[in-house]
Design a protein around this motif. Structure first.
Motif, PDB file in Angstrom:
ATOM      1  N   GLU A 351      17.744 -18.048  17.045  1.00 40.85           N
ATOM      2  CA  GLU A 351      16.713 -19.081  16.998  1.00 40.85           C
ATOM      3  C   GLU A 351      15.966 -19.142  18.324  1.00 40.85           C
ATOM      4  OE1 GLU A 351      18.618 -23.270  17.928  1.00 40.85           O
ATOM      5  OE2 GLU A 351      19.916 -22.175  16.514  1.00 40.85           O
ATOM      6  N   GLN A 352      14.833 -19.845  18.311  1.00 42.85           N
ATOM      7  CA  GLN A 352      14.054 -19.984  19.539  1.00 42.85           C
ATOM      8  C   GLN A 352      14.790 -20.879  20.527  1.00 42.85           C
ATOM      9  OE1 GLN A 352      10.271 -22.168  19.555  1.00 42.85           O
ATOM     10  NE2 GLN A 352       9.366 -20.484  20.733  1.00 42.85           N
ATOM     11  N   LEU A 353      14.644 -20.547  21.810  1.00 38.09           N
ATOM     12  CA  LEU A 353      15.264 -21.317  22.884  1.00 38.09           C
ATOM     13  C   LEU A 353      14.192 -22.113  23.619  1.00 38.09           C
ATOM     14  CD1 LEU A 353      17.520 -18.476  24.368  1.00 38.09           C
ATOM     15  CD2 LEU A 353      18.027 -20.005  22.450  1.00 38.09           C
ATOM     16  N   ALA A 354      14.622 -23.171  24.303  1.00 39.65           N
ATOM     17  CA  ALA A 354      13.677 -23.992  25.056  1.00 39.65           C
ATOM     18  C   ALA A 354      14.399 -24.701  26.194  1.00 39.65           C
ATOM     19  CB  ALA A 354      12.995 -25.012  24.151  1.00 39.65           C
ATOM     20  N   ILE A 355      13.646 -24.965  27.259  1.00 41.59           N
ATOM     21  CA  ILE A 355      14.113 -25.786  28.370  1.00 41.59           C
ATOM     22  C   ILE A 355      13.341 -27.094  28.278  1.00 41.59           C
ATOM     23  CG2 ILE A 355      14.428 -25.946  30.859  1.00 41.59           C
ATOM     24  CD1 ILE A 355      13.953 -22.847  30.865  1.00 41.59           C
ATOM     25  N   GLY A 356      13.999 -28.136  27.816  1.00 41.20           N
ATOM     26  CA  GLY A 356      13.263 -29.349  27.509  1.00 41.20           C
ATOM     27  C   GLY A 356      12.288 -29.058  26.382  1.00 41.20           C
ATOM     28  N   SER A 357      11.000 -29.287  26.659  1.00 37.18           N
ATOM     29  CA  SER A 357       9.967 -28.985  25.655  1.00 37.18           C
ATOM     30  C   SER A 357       9.292 -27.643  25.899  1.00 37.18           C
ATOM     31  CB  SER A 357       8.906 -30.089  25.656  1.00 37.18           C
ATOM     32  OG  SER A 357       8.298 -30.193  26.945  1.00 37.18           O
ATOM     33  N   ASP A 358       9.712 -26.911  26.948  1.00 41.42           N
ATOM     34  CA  ASP A 358       9.106 -25.619  27.264  1.00 41.42           C
ATOM     35  C   ASP A 358       9.805 -24.505  26.479  1.00 41.42           C
ATOM     36  OD1 ASP A 358       7.540 -26.961  29.067  1.00 41.42           O
ATOM     37  OD2 ASP A 358       8.660 -26.304  30.838  1.00 41.42           O
ATOM     38  N   PRO A 359       9.099 -23.816  25.579  1.00 43.99           N
ATOM     39  CA  PRO A 359       9.738 -22.709  24.856  1.00 43.99           C
ATOM     40  C   PRO A 359      10.003 -21.530  25.778  1.00 43.99           C
ATOM     41  CG  PRO A 359       7.398 -22.795  24.360  1.00 43.99           C
ATOM     42  CD  PRO A 359       7.695 -24.021  25.184  1.00 43.99           C
ATOM     43  N   ILE A 360      11.109 -20.848  25.536  1.00 38.44           N
ATOM     44  CA  ILE A 360      11.428 -19.618  26.259  1.00 38.44           C
ATOM     45  C   ILE A 360      10.754 -18.472  25.524  1.00 38.44           C
ATOM     46  CG2 ILE A 360      13.295 -18.014  26.860  1.00 38.44           C
ATOM     47  CD1 ILE A 360      15.049 -20.497  27.331  1.00 38.44           C
ATOM     48  N   ASP A 361       9.862 -17.780  26.228  1.00 36.17           N
ATOM     49  CA  ASP A 361       9.027 -16.763  25.598  1.00 36.17           C
ATOM     50  C   ASP A 361       9.724 -15.417  25.468  1.00 36.17           C
ATOM     51  OD1 ASP A 361       6.834 -18.586  25.479  1.00 36.17           O
ATOM     52  OD2 ASP A 361       6.406 -18.156  27.592  1.00 36.17           O
ATOM     53  N   LYS A 362      10.520 -15.044  26.450  1.00 37.63           N
ATOM     54  CA  LYS A 362      11.133 -13.720  26.485  1.00 37.63           C
ATOM     55  C   LYS A 362      12.560 -13.836  27.012  1.00 37.63           C
ATOM     56  CE  LYS A 362       7.852 -12.589  29.289  1.00 37.63           C
ATOM     57  NZ  LYS A 362       6.878 -11.927  30.205  1.00 37.63           N
ATOM     58  N   VAL A 363      13.444 -13.005  26.491  1.00 33.96           N
ATOM     59  CA  VAL A 363      14.811 -12.919  26.993  1.00 33.96           C
ATOM     60  C   VAL A 363      15.124 -11.446  27.238  1.00 33.96           C
ATOM     61  CG1 VAL A 363      17.238 -13.458  26.597  1.00 33.96           C
ATOM     62  CG2 VAL A 363      15.463 -14.953  25.644  1.00 33.96           C
ATOM     63  N   VAL A 364      15.563 -11.141  28.446  1.00 35.39           N
ATOM     64  CA  VAL A 364      15.796  -9.761  28.868  1.00 35.39           C
ATOM     65  C   VAL A 364      17.219  -9.645  29.420  1.00 35.39           C
ATOM     66  CG1 VAL A 364      15.042  -7.915  30.421  1.00 35.39           C
ATOM     67  CG2 VAL A 364      13.347  -9.473  29.420  1.00 35.39           C
ATOM     68  N   VAL A 365      17.916  -8.578  29.069  1.00 37.51           N
ATOM     69  CA  VAL A 365      19.290  -8.343  29.526  1.00 37.51           C
ATOM     70  C   VAL A 365      19.277  -7.619  30.867  1.00 37.51           C
ATOM     71  CG1 VAL A 365      21.508  -7.264  28.972  1.00 37.51           C
ATOM     72  CG2 VAL A 365      20.079  -8.211  27.141  1.00 37.51           C
ATOM     73  N   ALA A 366      20.146  -8.046  31.785  1.00 41.64           N
ATOM     74  CA  ALA A 366      20.355  -7.345  33.060  1.00 41.64           C
ATOM     75  C   ALA A 366      21.829  -6.962  33.141  1.00 41.64           C
ATOM     76  CB  ALA A 366      19.977  -8.231  34.238  1.00 41.64           C
ATOM     77  N   GLN A 367      22.099  -5.702  33.525  1.00 42.75           N
ATOM     78  CA  GLN A 367      23.469  -5.199  33.574  1.00 42.75           C
ATOM     79  C   GLN A 367      23.847  -4.796  34.990  1.00 42.75           C
ATOM     80  OE1 GLN A 367      22.173  -2.456  30.288  1.00 42.75           O
ATOM     81  NE2 GLN A 367      24.297  -2.679  29.657  1.00 42.75           N
ATOM     82  N   PHE A 368      25.122  -4.965  35.326  1.00 43.16           N
ATOM     83  CA  PHE A 368      25.614  -4.566  36.636  1.00 43.16           C
ATOM     84  C   PHE A 368      25.922  -3.074  36.638  1.00 43.16           C
ATOM     85  CE2 PHE A 368      27.389  -5.189  40.738  1.00 43.16           C
ATOM     86  CZ  PHE A 368      28.462  -4.323  40.843  1.00 43.16           C
ATOM     87  N   LEU A 369      25.448  -2.360  37.667  1.00 44.58           N
ATOM     88  CA  LEU A 369      25.706  -0.931  37.806  1.00 44.58           C
ATOM     89  C   LEU A 369      26.805  -0.712  38.833  1.00 44.58           C
ATOM     90  CD1 LEU A 369      22.007   0.341  37.923  1.00 44.58           C
ATOM     91  CD2 LEU A 369      23.475   0.065  35.918  1.00 44.58           C
ATOM     92  N   HIS A 370      27.583   0.351  38.673  1.00 46.47           N
ATOM     93  CA  HIS A 370      28.678   0.610  39.591  1.00 46.47           C
ATOM     94  C   HIS A 370      28.918   2.103  39.713  1.00 46.47           C
ATOM     95  CE1 HIS A 370      31.579   1.640  36.347  1.00 46.47           C
ATOM     96  NE2 HIS A 370      30.808   0.851  35.638  1.00 46.47           N
ATOM     97  N   ASP A 371      29.375   2.499  40.875  1.00 50.76           N
ATOM     98  CA  ASP A 371      29.749   3.884  41.151  1.00 50.76           C
ATOM     99  C   ASP A 371      28.628   4.840  40.738  1.00 50.76           C
ATOM    100  OD1 ASP A 371      32.221   2.990  42.102  1.00 50.76           O
ATOM    101  OD2 ASP A 371      33.049   2.930  40.082  1.00 50.76           O
ATOM    102  N   ASP A 372      28.946   5.841  39.891  1.00 51.13           N
ATOM    103  CA  ASP A 372      27.955   6.819  39.475  1.00 51.13           C
ATOM    104  C   ASP A 372      27.170   6.396  38.235  1.00 51.13           C
ATOM    105  OD1 ASP A 372      28.480   8.604  41.529  1.00 51.13           O
ATOM    106  OD2 ASP A 372      30.109   9.572  40.416  1.00 51.13           O
TER     107      ASP A 372
END
Length: 433
Positions: A351-372
């Protein structure tokens, strides 16, 4: 709630303790437009909704070599929400990378939210981060939905767990599960395509992302007899063929396939809001050198099909009854070796997300990198878009924008393999930041 640890939870904790450079953290970047809200407003929303996701008040830790889950007696959700105002010298990418790599306190629930602003006059970001020992991908999606979802919340049934089985582990593992585990370990030893940039990893990363309409994936999958997730993987293989410089491929590797380690969710409905991990993984070849898109999609669909069956899920769940020391050795092998590419499956925010009445337009995943492990790729469906995110070490900067190439590959597949011309559109892939 009765909260028993999963063997995977303990393995991630132990590996982090023994390898300080390894931090199994995952983040979700939520972009919103408009004026920046007060940080106390965000804290109030999180605190008001924390009862929707009660596992956020639990902490996982090692006690005398044992993994335990316990309710934090001093839990205060307000202290898990922070604010960062960036100056002109710091980009959002740099801030996300710094926050993702911060060590997590061991004596509190392992998650946090940052309100990040100052990098733009038009938008701000909420950045959610959690420890892999505490949450798998489905739990992270449930957390965002609970804290920021806009639909009416339906209280889930209380999570329960069967009493721990006290039999020796070798009596608790079905023979089929043991044989399947042995087969998978032998297959994991088969070589995958070895590639690397011409300069060593810098230890700093950035997130590139792009989006395509979900309809493109569904329609292409219907035309080729594949799932949307299979189309994501086929487009990734095609994009990487274009993206990867020939000199990055080790001598004698041409013709060797590129494999991805694809997570498989094992959560049952009654486990939806339980702590920890309920997942395993499957090693999938991408038919990297295949030039025919239908042939590549067919091969990927054939490789992913077993992971979609209930029988395979039962076998994988049985494997999680193995002793922690054995699962830990498997984790060491997968994290210590260059096993192709770290990729998530296509996960969905319902479902759509919001902060108060502000809709969240985009959601992006960030991953931790390690070693090689210099790159990770994730797929996330939100609203009517599928977003690919590529977390890549700066050593890969010269190779171009893999996320945009993936989006272009999806568009090409959709145009060439869907016969319904009425669905033609002028939409083009959107590069997200």
């Amino acid at each position: 709630m009765i909260q028993y640890p999963n063997v995977v939870d303990g393995c991630f904790l132990r590996y982090e303790e023994e390898h300080p450079s390894f931090r199994p953290y995952t983040g979700l970047i939520m972009h919103a437009a408009g004026p920046v809200p007060d940080a106390d407003q965000v804290r109030a929303q999180v605190a008001a909704r924390i009862e929707r996701m009660p596992t956020l008040a639990w902490r996982v830790l090692k006690r005398g070599g044992r993994t335990v889950w316990e309710l934090d007696p001093h839990f205060d959700p307000h202290t898990h929400v922070h604010e960062v105002r960036l100056d002109e010298s710091t980009s959002l990418d740099e801030a996300i990378d710094d926050l993702l790599c911060l060590p997590m306190p061991k004596q509190s629930p392992r998650w946090a939210i940052w309100l990040i602003h100052g990098y733009s006059d038009d938008e701000y970001v909420l950045f959610y981060r959690s420890h892999h020992a505490a949450q798998d991908g489905q739990a992270m999606m449930d957390t965002l939905t609970a804290l920021f979802g806009t639909q009416k919340w339906i209280t889930p049934p209380a999570a329960t767990s069967a009493p721990a089985d006290r039999r020796p582990w070798w009596q608790r593992i079905p023979v089929r599960a043991a044989l399947q585990n042995l087969k998978e370990q032998v297959e994991a030893l088969r070589p995958t395509l070895a590639w690397s940039p011409q300069r060593p990893p810098t230890g700093k990363a950035r997130v590139q992302s792009a989006s395509v309409p979900m309809g493109w994936l569904r329609e292409t999958g219907k035309a080729l007899g594949a799932s949307s997730n299979d189309i994501c993987l086929a487009a990734l293989a095609h994009a990487m063929r274009q993206w990867m410089p020939e000199q990055w491929i080790a001598p004698g590797q041409r013709g060797r396939d590129l494999h991805v380690c694809l997570p498989v969710s094992l959560r049952e409905p009654e486990e939806r809001f339980m702590v920890g991990n309920r997942l395993s993984a499957a090693r999938i070849p991408l038919s990297f050198w295949e030039d025919s898109t239908p042939a590549r999609v067919t091969a990927i669909s054939r490789a992913t099909a077993p992971a979609k069956t209930e029988e395979t899920r039962r076998v994988l769940r049985a494997q999680l009854r193995l002793p922690e020391w054995l699962v830990y050795r498997i984790l060491q092998q997968s994290t210590g070796s260059r096993n192709g590419l770290d990729v998530t499956g296509l996960v969905r925010l319902p479902e759509q997300l919001a902060i108060g009445s502000d809709p969240i337009d985009k959601v992006v995943v960030a991953q931790f990198l390690h070693d090689d492990h210099v790159m990770g790729v994730a797929f996330l469906a939100y609203e009517d878009k599928c977003v690919v995110s590529v977390t890549a070490d700066h050593a890969l900067d010269d190779a171009g924008n893999l996320a945009f190439m993936w989006a272009s590959a999806v568009k090409d597949m959709w145009q060439h393999h869907t016969a319904a011309s009425s669905h033609e559109t002028t939409q083009v892939p959107q590069t997200l930041t």
